[in-house]
Design an enzyme around this catalytic site. Structure first.
Site, PDB file in Angstrom:
ATOM      1  N   ARG D 256       0.657  -1.376  -0.089  1.00  0.00           N
ATOM      2  CA  ARG D 256       0.485   0.015  -0.145  1.00  0.00           C
ATOM      3  C   ARG D 256       0.646   0.853  -0.129  1.00  0.00           C
ATOM      4  O   ARG D 256       1.551   2.184   1.240  1.00  0.00           O
ATOM      5  CB  ARG D 256      -0.766  -0.212   1.517  1.00  0.00           C
ATOM      6  N   HIS D 260      -3.400   4.038   5.109  1.00  0.00           N
ATOM      7  CA  HIS D 260      -4.685   3.358   4.961  1.00  0.00           C
ATOM      8  C   HIS D 260      -5.654   3.961   4.285  1.00  0.00           C
ATOM      9  O   HIS D 260      -6.562   3.506   3.465  1.00  0.00           O
ATOM     10  CB  HIS D 260      -4.619   2.742   6.666  1.00  0.00           C
ATOM     11  N   TYR D 269       4.179   5.335  11.466  1.00  0.00           N
ATOM     12  CA  TYR D 269       4.713   3.709  11.678  1.00  0.00           C
ATOM     13  C   TYR D 269       5.797   2.677  10.488  1.00  0.00           C
ATOM     14  O   TYR D 269       6.011   1.769  10.406  1.00  0.00           O
ATOM     15  CB  TYR D 269       3.289   2.294  11.872  1.00  0.00           C
TER      16      TYR D 269
HETATM   17  C1  LIG Z   1     -13.789  -6.554  12.486  1.00  0.00           C
HETATM   18  C2  LIG Z   1     -13.427  -5.482  12.671  1.00  0.00           C
HETATM   19  N1  LIG Z   1     -11.912  -4.583  13.471  1.00  0.00           N
HETATM   20  C3  LIG Z   1     -11.431  -4.262  12.806  1.00  0.00           C
HETATM   21  C4  LIG Z   1     -11.436  -2.962  11.804  1.00  0.00           C
HETATM   22  C5  LIG Z   1     -10.936  -1.561  11.662  1.00  0.00           C
HETATM   23  N2  LIG Z   1      -9.487  -1.530  10.854  1.00  0.00           N
HETATM   24  C6  LIG Z   1     -10.503  -1.511   9.326  1.00  0.00           C
HETATM   25  S1  LIG Z   1      -9.203  -1.659   8.102  1.00  0.00           S
HETATM   26  C7  LIG Z   1      -8.065  -2.546   9.545  1.00  0.00           C
HETATM   27  C8  LIG Z   1      -6.861  -2.783   8.923  1.00  0.00           C
HETATM   28  C9  LIG Z   1      -7.493  -3.973   8.265  1.00  0.00           C
HETATM   29  O1  LIG Z   1      -6.557  -4.089   7.791  1.00  0.00           O
HETATM   30  P1  LIG Z   1      -5.867  -5.338   6.400  1.00  0.00           P
HETATM   31  O2  LIG Z   1      -6.465  -7.153   5.973  1.00  0.00           O
HETATM   32  O3  LIG Z   1      -5.025  -5.540   5.891  1.00  0.00           O
HETATM   33  O4  LIG Z   1      -6.035  -4.785   4.591  1.00  0.00           O
HETATM   34  P2  LIG Z   1      -5.457  -3.303   3.929  1.00  0.00           P
HETATM   35  O5  LIG Z   1      -6.383  -1.779   4.916  1.00  0.00           O
HETATM   36  O6  LIG Z   1      -4.236  -3.663   4.428  1.00  0.00           O
HETATM   37  O7  LIG Z   1      -6.321  -3.406   2.914  1.00  0.00           O
HETATM   38  C10 LIG Z   1      -8.642  -2.143  10.652  1.00  0.00           C
HETATM   39  C11 LIG Z   1      -8.294  -2.568  11.197  1.00  0.00           C
HETATM   40  C12 LIG Z   1     -12.559  -3.367  10.775  1.00  0.00           C
HETATM   41  N3  LIG Z   1     -13.168  -2.341   9.844  1.00  0.00           N
HETATM   42  N4  LIG Z   1     -13.110  -4.241  11.044  1.00  0.00           N
END
Ligand SMILES: Cc1ncc(C[n+]2csc(CCOP(=O)(O)OP(=O)(O)O)c2C)c(N)n1
Ligand SMILES: Cc1ncc(C[n+]2csc(CCOP(=O)(O)OP(=O)(O)O)c2C)c(N)n1
Ligand SMILES: [Mg+2]
Ligand SMILES: [Mg+2]
Lengths: 327, 360, 327, 360
Positions: D256, D260, D269
């Site tokens: 990415r 985020h 980070y």
């Molecule tokens: C069940 C849940 N817990 C926490 C969140 C908050 N949250 C949104 S995105 C994220 C990180 C997601 O990481 P990843 O699966 O690697 O996807 P990326 O954002 O890197 O594409 C978090 C913790 C959420 N949306 N849903």
């Protein structure tokens, strides 16, 4: 006394307990290195180290379940679920273990654990980032649920929550995080769980609210005052146990009750409070209590959110209706 | 041992074969002589108590309960690998393991008659109460082990669960957590081939459960779960590894010889032939044969010990029979450390009813 | 007309819908080959084949989530969660997807899915095999929650639930499964969701109950009649939507309201009903409504269960108290 | 292809290297000539729209939104492997894939301004709305695929999720279900090395995410997620496998490049050096180089297409700017097929307030 916003007050409570009690661990998604998506835990890892304040994998069920394990093993976990809308994956652990362990083992194993849960709407957030499901949580036997509305209360309630021998859901109104500052003692103090706060005296109507809705309530009370209507305002602060007495005292005086919350109306906190007032002060009621709540729908996306979230004006409207009963 | 077993190679650790003969190989048995006799006694005591409990349930002296028969080697062999301060996180089919740790048959019966006191073991050994929501206890094991590491302790956590539990999200989340934080946990899967009526091959498409360890970058091994010596040796090795390196997944290949619970009818979903096939693999038989071949056990001792265990179980049942209903106050007293006004009020209302009822 | 118990009536509804509509699939833990731990689905796999009626892995979250996927793809899943106490692992799917899909996509994707959920106590079962958490479920916007109390109602409500365009939680009172038989038409019929049933007229008190508590309520009403007290009995049948009108009509007549349910009192169904009656008929209330409910504790193990579960006598006691107000 | 990649061997499929040269090997690229140009245009269109959306967010014309930069090859390459009737189950960072399937930039902006209509795509292609609860959509993919099998269809389901999602129970339960029932799903993990602030190595202790496939007895492979050709080829092969054999897990190794979401500050980070390292691996650069080397693209075309996409995005934003708040009735109308009395009453109360407010 330093002036703190809600974020700083919570941070200050966490910082105190981390320093005060080796058994306290602070963890959750992004709470360690980054300091949380709202920066509530910012700086705590730097001060207290990675063993005390740490990031977890993205999995709420084990955050809750591992927290229970730590508590059973003698620690005092303070965990964060990133948003109220993400508590559901942890629901099984919460209901079937966290809330039950003391009773099931007749006190041999207990769960002195605090679950920090940012909640609430009005911040034009993404889906599931604005929910208020305190009624669902308060319906679970074995949990305590508290919701501060001010920095001062937050610090005192959070310290009490961490020191509580039972699991406490500490719900943080996101909308208030940086909304205002208040003088908050630098040192530790406690506010007992389960006590409401009568924040403003009034004579004609009792208005009960909590969390982010307290600001809306205050504004509505001011508006009502301008219309010559004197409203007594109570900050419930604790959803379970609920300080019914403070509300009853007030209703016995005013004869009229309105309850304000963001969560869906049906099966919500307002209904419970009405039931209790019925049980102990029905005959004091001069008008049907009014529920000013979120609708029985999901939170609309930001272009519709303003309809869902109660506003001071909407509260005023309801207060006036309540006042003019019967018409 | 852990590294020499590649879960993808289809191997299964066995140290004692079905005929009760020691398997020649690089792992000498860790249980010998009187220790082995003691282990056998634990298994036999669990077997007798289990058989009798089933009977007591039929007599309606206790309620629905899970049946242990066939899985005694898993429970006893693994629990015997623990030290005094280690933790046992049970599922609900590990009676033998509980007894090893100092739990009593009386409490077992008391719990299934329906008292919370059944989960309160004398001296409070580190045994979590049984876990009904399948797989949920796996995360607790991770948390307890996390606390151990935090506190700098040397203890380990043994977490039991079934083949069905491996389908739950908590299996995945719990092992992942423990792997990331290198927590000292032994994840012990009692693969008894059924989750109530669902056969193992419909539970998951992986050839073994042991290979699921690869998803977490930890060792996984399949063992003969009806072989007390293999269970014990594998758990000992896993405990060693857990203390220093982090978690291990053990798949114990076993069979639930009885019904799922006393409410279950296995004839609906499995054949008499299949059940008969597993009969000679009974984990007790082969240990007994080994002991007998070493002159450490014989029919007389078997008889005597069985009688002793039966008497103990009968006595426990009689004691439990005597106990009356849970006092009203206990229902309200144990929910919170304090007693919220809500509970006080509900209790007062209920007690008013009881008084009225009595007076009527 | 054949006489059926609750199990047979449910089976008959499922059998009809499986034959009637190819889009209907029935699945869950042990529901296929074995026919379910309560044998409710017994014989259905033999009749309709393994593709239509099947066993799933032991994982409630994907049972719910896969069900949603099937529904979105045009099917009408009828899934079983083995006990109400095991709904929690599926909670995230239920709240964040099942209940929200229609609204989020403005009707492009919908979830015509039925969730069968055996619930309730009084059967001296293991832990978490006796819960009644309908209030928690009814608080979730987007779901419908119905609870039959008789074989006749069960068949008619279940067919309606399966034909409903929205997700329906169909809660089955385990205690009633084999408790009695009733004449139930062999052919299909529908009972609309959201309608209460006034099962007995009375003049002095309105008693509202549902599910397994209906039998307790009937007995209590009989006992009261012996004491010369005439009680009107309403079977709520649907928790959401709730047929407030039927209750209001009755309360306007009797002036006194009691609500009976097994689930924990606080934040329960009774509170919601009281709030509604307050809103629309406060001035008809001659006495504080009484909640006759489970306690705010976990369900005690069998040696204590009899205290938790409301009995006809306890209901009678409460009715008499209610009747004698003010005293 | 699927079987020749053992996830435990540490291989990573690459067909187009960072310099934009085709990697010699046994897999000839499936995207060539005008098809490749079209693919590149999809990526570029997504890039332009994404960059502009970030800007619009800073201008407060839309709210918080995820940023796609760097992951365009994953989204576009995989979506291009789908047929018209296949399903796309998205996470929230697959803008390019949505555009491939016929979603519009206008809807993208509309959604993040805050309207449910943003999830309603013209012609209703089979795209699920974005999924906020991490990992939860994985189970939906299993269910849709189950329905396809039941109905005897030939479609497949492509499910996207991140590295963080692999820690969720739903990842485990969803893939297990699909494996048991041999459902036609491609489980596509966008391993962009972070879950908000959490780096991949703290998310799970397994060396690769691809190897998690072993837990379900299905093929798993790691591919270069910044390589459009590898993504496309792997997804095509996986779709083939899915249709006949059942699910596949693909781990796309990507990054990415932006924050985020617009609310995130990655400098907390991760280091500038790390970000700089990934700069030359930008998935657009290498496709462009390849196209240029083949005479299929040049600066002029790049300019022109960028301008076109920018104009389209600007126009879409202007259209969305015009839109007013969600009408009150919609909030109540879409929750249920019918309108329960509860909702009708709440709506009436609210509308009474609006009337009063207007009159005041
Ligand atoms: C069940 C849940 N817990 C926490 C969140 C908050 N949250 C949104 S995105 C994220 C990180 C997601 O990481 P990843 O699966 O690697 O996807 P990326 O954002 O890197 O594409 C978090 C913790 C959420 N949306 N849903
Ligand atoms: C979350 C949850 N779902 C369903 C059940 C009902 N249930 C009790 S035991 C069981 C099967 C468990 O199988 P397995 O994990 O293999 O353990 P075993 O009983 O074979 O020892 C099921 C489905 C439960 N207890 N918890
Ligand atoms: Mg099993
Ligand atoms: Mg990621």
């Amino acid at each position: 006394m330093p002036a703190m916003n809600l974020v700083q007050a919570i941070q200050s409570a966490l910082d105190f307990k981390l320093a005060d009690d080796e058994r306290v661990l602070v963890f959750g998604e992004d709470v360690g290195h980054e300091g949380g998506v709202f920066r509530v835990t910012q700086g705590l890892q730097a001060t207290h180290g990675e063993r005390r304040v740490f990031d977890t994998p993205l999995s709420e069920s084990v955050i809750m379940g591992a927290g229970l394990g730590m508590a059973v093993a003698g620690l005092r976990p303070v965990l964060e679920i990133q948003f109220c809308g993400f508590i559901y994956p942890a629901m099984n652990q919460l209901v079937t273990h966290v809330a039950r362990m003391r009773n099931r083992t007749r006190g041999v194993f207990t769960v002195p654990m605090t679950i920090r849960l940012p909640y609430g709407g009005g911040i034009q957030a993404l889906e599931l980032h604005s929910e208020s499901m305190e009624a669902m949580l308060a319906h679970i036997p074995g949990l305590k649920v508290v919701i501060p509305s001010t920095p001062y209360d937050a610090k005192g309630l959070l310290i009490s929550a961490i020191e509580c021998e039972d699991p406490v859901l500490f719900m943080e109104p996101k909308k208030v995080y940086r909304a205002f500052r208040q003088e908050v003692p630098a040192e530790a103090y406690r506010i007992p769980l389960g006590k409401a706060n009568r924040v403003q005296e009034g004579t004609r109507i009792t208005l009960v609210a909590y969390g982010a809705m307290m600001r809306v309530a205050r504004q509505a009370v001011d508006l009502a005052a301008k219309d010559g209507l004197s409203v007594e305002l109570i900050d419930l602060r604790s959803i379970y146990p609920m300080d019914t007495e403070t509300v009853l005292d007030s209703v016995r005086k005013t004869g009229r009750l309105a309850i304000l919350h963001e969560g869906p109306m049906s099966f919500g906190v307002a209904a419970e409070l009405i039931a209790r007032v019925n049980e102990e002060a029905l005959m004091s009621l001069e008008a049907p209590p009014r529920r000013i709540c979120g609708f029985d729908t999901i939170m609309p996306l930001p272009m519709g959110e303003q309809h869902y979230m109660p506003t001071p004006e909407r509260v005023l409207f309801e207060l006036l209706q309540l006042h003019s009963f019967p018409e | 041992m852990l590294t020499s077993f590649d879960p993808l190679k289809g191997k299964r650790l066995q140290l004692l074969d079905e005929a009760g003969r020691l398997v020649k190989g690089k792992f000498p048995p860790l249980l010998e002589g009187e220790a082995l006799v003691a282990a056998y006694r634990h298994m036999l005591r669990a077997r007798v108590a289990d058989d009798k409990a089933l009977l007591f349930q039929r007599q309606k002296r206790i309620h629905t309960l899970p049946v242990n028969r066939g899985q005694e080697a898993c429970a006893v062999g693994s629990a015997l690998a623990l030290g005094q301060d280690d933790w046992l996180v049970q599922s609900y089919r590990e009676l033998g393991g509980l007894l090893v740790r100092g739990a009593t048959i009386r409490n077992h019966l008391l719990y299934f008659k329906g008292s919370e006191w059944g989960s309160v073991h004398p001296g409070h050994p580190r045994i979590l109460p049984l876990s009904v929501p399948i797989g949920s206890q796996i995360t607790h094991a991770a948390g307890i082990a996390h606390a151990i590491r935090y506190q700098g302790g040397q203890e380990v956590v043994l977490a039991h669960f079934g083949d069905g539990a491996t389908s739950q999200g908590d299996f995945h989340e719990g092992i992942n957590w423990a792997s990331v934080f290198k927590c000292p946990v032994i994840f012990f899967c009692n693969n008894n081939h059924y989750a109530i009526s669902l056969p193992r091959h419909k539970q998951t498409a992986s050839a073994t459960i042991a290979q699921k360890a690869i998803a977490y970058g930890i060792p996984g091994l399949q063992i003969d779960g009806n072989d007390l010596l293999a269970v014990h040796a594998a758990t000992r090795a896993a405990a060693e590894h857990a203390r220093t390196e982090g978690p291990v997944l053990i798949e114990a290949f076993t069979y639930r010889m009885g019904p799922h619970t006393t409410a279950d009818d296995p004839s609906i979903y499995r054949s008499a032939e299949e059940e008969a096939e597993w009969q000679p693999r009974d984990p007790l038989i082969r240990v007994r044969r080994l002991l007998e071949s070493q002159g450490l056990w014989d029919d007389a001792r078997e008889e005597a010990f069985r009688a002793e265990a039966a008497a103990e179980t009968d006595q426990a049942m009689r004691e439990v029979d005597e106990l009356g209903e849970t006092p009203v106050d206990e229902i309200f007293a144990w929910q919170y450390a304090d007693r919220p006004r809500e509970l006080a009020r509900q209790q007062a209302d209920y007690e008013a009813f009881l008084k009225w009822k009595e007076a009527r």
